[in-house]
Enzyme design. Sequence first.
Site, short mmCIF file in Angstrom:
data_model
loop_
_atom_site.label_atom_id
_atom_site.label_comp_id
_atom_site.label_asym_id
_atom_site.label_seq_id
_atom_site.Cartn_x
_atom_site.Cartn_y
_atom_site.Cartn_z
CE1 TYR A 173 51.38 39.30 125.67
CE2 TYR A 173 52.28 40.97 127.14
CZ TYR A 173 51.47 39.87 126.92
OH TYR A 173 50.74 39.34 127.97
CB SER B 259 49.81 42.53 129.86
OG SER B 259 51.14 42.70 130.29
#
Length: 237
Positions: free
Chosen positions: A159, A143
């Site tokens: 995250y 990501s």
Amino acid sequence: MRAFITGANRGLGLELTRQYLERGDQVFAASRHPAEATELQQLHQQYADRLVLLPLDVTNDASIAAAVQAVSAVTDALDVLINNAGVYPHAGSSDAHQRLGQLTHNDAIEAMQVNAVGPLLVSQALLPLLRAGHKGRILSISSGQGSLTWKATGDPYHYSASKAALNMYMRSLAAEIGNQGLISVLVDPGWMRTGMGGDAATQDPADSARGIIRLAEQLHAEENGSFVTWQGQPVPW
């Protein structure tokens, strides 16, 4: 083409599974509870000869070993592994669990186990099958949140950190497997409209999946260890 996809029951993983099957490839689709994955089961009815559904918990060593054994019973090689399974603790909720003041040990450990350690251990377990395949490739779904260069916010702490850890694990793996004819790359799939990304996201998972499959097809040895977008553009570490 023989592809192994984790987190195949929804979102990007489901779309990758569908598109590989539509191309005529063989897919090993792994998820924690395949019997409850309605859309995967529908695909299995349609492509029973080429789709193998596997239970897999990437945080459990015995589950990983059982999945490898199940694949080995069907084929002696894999060409592509897509480490797609991931979690975003409290995704879509209105609470602030990944913000300063609300951070917990359990949320941090869950993110690290599923998003970083799990993909590494799945890759390690499948390396013999990938070595036996055609230009074995490992694509791990990272990501832009895992980019230290791009990081300009606090939230989401866990995250972001887990994806940065994934990047290091797979960069390390690339350094070891490159001389074995294998390739490991990290892919930013974009901000997708999925259960994790939410409805406000701009990216259709089908487009990301299409780009990732194309990327897997075109990977060259010199790209081993790189971090790129689903369109093949470099992402800063």
